[in-house]
Design a protein around this motif. Sequence first.
Motif, PDB file in Angstrom:
ATOM      1  N   CYS A 154       6.647   0.637  31.742  1.00 35.04           N
ATOM      2  CA  CYS A 154       8.062   0.249  31.679  1.00 35.04           C
ATOM      3  C   CYS A 154       8.958   1.486  31.778  1.00 35.04           C
ATOM      4  O   CYS A 154       9.424   2.016  30.772  1.00 35.04           O
ATOM      5  N   TYR A 155       9.192   1.930  32.983  1.00 36.03           N
ATOM      6  CA  TYR A 155      10.043   3.106  33.192  1.00 36.03           C
ATOM      7  C   TYR A 155      11.190   2.835  34.160  1.00 36.03           C
ATOM      8  O   TYR A 155      11.964   3.724  34.469  1.00 36.03           O
ATOM      9  N   ASN A 156      11.322   1.614  34.623  1.00 34.51           N
ATOM     10  CA  ASN A 156      12.398   1.269  35.558  1.00 34.51           C
ATOM     11  C   ASN A 156      13.564   0.633  34.815  1.00 34.51           C
ATOM     12  O   ASN A 156      13.450  -0.460  34.259  1.00 34.51           O
ATOM     13  N   LEU A 157      14.702   1.311  34.813  1.00 28.90           N
ATOM     14  CA  LEU A 157      15.896   0.846  34.121  1.00 28.90           C
ATOM     15  C   LEU A 157      16.523  -0.325  34.873  1.00 28.90           C
ATOM     16  O   LEU A 157      16.787  -0.230  36.074  1.00 28.90           O
ATOM     17  N   SER A 200       1.958   4.018  23.569  1.00 27.51           N
ATOM     18  CA  SER A 200       3.265   3.403  23.414  1.00 27.51           C
ATOM     19  C   SER A 200       3.337   2.143  24.284  1.00 27.51           C
ATOM     20  O   SER A 200       2.661   2.053  25.316  1.00 27.51           O
ATOM     21  N   PHE A 201       4.155   1.200  23.862  1.00 27.26           N
ATOM     22  CA  PHE A 201       4.300  -0.044  24.622  1.00 27.26           C
ATOM     23  C   PHE A 201       4.811   0.246  26.031  1.00 27.26           C
ATOM     24  O   PHE A 201       4.250  -0.233  27.018  1.00 27.26           O
ATOM     25  N   ILE A 240      21.718   1.512  24.450  1.00 20.13           N
ATOM     26  CA  ILE A 240      20.580   0.606  24.391  1.00 20.13           C
ATOM     27  C   ILE A 240      20.238   0.370  25.849  1.00 20.13           C
ATOM     28  O   ILE A 240      21.108   0.399  26.724  1.00 20.13           O
ATOM     29  N   TYR A 241      18.964   0.176  26.103  1.00 17.21           N
ATOM     30  CA  TYR A 241      18.551   0.036  27.500  1.00 17.21           C
ATOM     31  C   TYR A 241      17.376  -0.916  27.601  1.00 17.21           C
ATOM     32  O   TYR A 241      16.649  -1.141  26.627  1.00 17.21           O
ATOM     33  N   ILE A 242      17.236  -1.481  28.785  1.00 22.39           N
ATOM     34  CA  ILE A 242      16.095  -2.344  29.076  1.00 22.39           C
ATOM     35  C   ILE A 242      15.405  -1.788  30.305  1.00 22.39           C
ATOM     36  O   ILE A 242      16.046  -1.545  31.328  1.00 22.39           O
ATOM     37  N   GLU A 302       6.420  -4.291  38.740  1.00 23.49           N
ATOM     38  CA  GLU A 302       6.299  -5.694  39.152  1.00 23.49           C
ATOM     39  C   GLU A 302       7.363  -6.582  38.507  1.00 23.49           C
ATOM     40  O   GLU A 302       7.448  -7.773  38.803  1.00 23.49           O
ATOM     41  N   LYS A 303       8.146  -6.009  37.588  1.00 25.57           N
ATOM     42  CA  LYS A 303       9.218  -6.708  36.873  1.00 25.57           C
ATOM     43  C   LYS A 303       8.685  -7.854  36.017  1.00 25.57           C
ATOM     44  O   LYS A 303       9.318  -8.897  35.881  1.00 25.57           O
ATOM     45  N   THR A 304       7.531  -7.657  35.402  1.00 28.72           N
ATOM     46  CA  THR A 304       6.921  -8.705  34.584  1.00 28.72           C
ATOM     47  C   THR A 304       6.970  -8.408  33.089  1.00 28.72           C
ATOM     48  O   THR A 304       6.713  -9.307  32.283  1.00 28.72           O
ATOM     49  N   VAL A 305       7.276  -7.168  32.706  1.00 27.70           N
ATOM     50  CA  VAL A 305       7.318  -6.771  31.299  1.00 27.70           C
ATOM     51  C   VAL A 305       8.710  -6.214  31.004  1.00 27.70           C
ATOM     52  O   VAL A 305       9.286  -5.496  31.824  1.00 27.70           O
ATOM     53  N   ILE A 306       9.228  -6.535  29.825  1.00 26.63           N
ATOM     54  CA  ILE A 306      10.557  -6.063  29.415  1.00 26.63           C
ATOM     55  C   ILE A 306      10.409  -5.199  28.166  1.00 26.63           C
ATOM     56  O   ILE A 306       9.717  -5.580  27.216  1.00 26.63           O
ATOM     57  N   TYR A 307      11.079  -4.036  28.179  1.00 27.96           N
ATOM     58  CA  TYR A 307      11.088  -3.145  27.018  1.00 27.96           C
ATOM     59  C   TYR A 307      12.537  -2.846  26.660  1.00 27.96           C
ATOM     60  O   TYR A 307      13.342  -2.511  27.535  1.00 27.96           O
TER      61      TYR A 307
END
Length: 100
Positions: free
Chosen positions: A50-53, A43-44, A8-10, A15-20
């Motif tokens: 949102c590509y930064n782990l 896609s969301f 599982i990953y986030i 800008e670190k304002t959205v979380i997936y």
Amino acid sequence: MWNYNFYIYITTNPEKTVIYVGVTNDLRIRLHQHYENRGKKNSFAGKYYCYNLVYYEHFHHIEHAIDREKEIKKWRRAKKIALIESVNPEWRFLNNDISD
């Protein structure tokens, strides 16, 4: 016994304002897919870049990974942030740590 790998990953946007929150059996490839889909509206993760782990957990059984993903997705944003910051207080992008 087979040794399977699930994660599982986030991820977040630059800008670190959205979380997936997601689940995958190949974290390196999945991050590459998110990066390639950045800006795409279908896609969301793509729509919001949102590509930064920033967080991940490893599992050997897909059922456990899916259960954990569902659990985290139900959380409020503040709890997700607390989880990320429990291991990554600076929200350092971890993509290069798992790329190789």
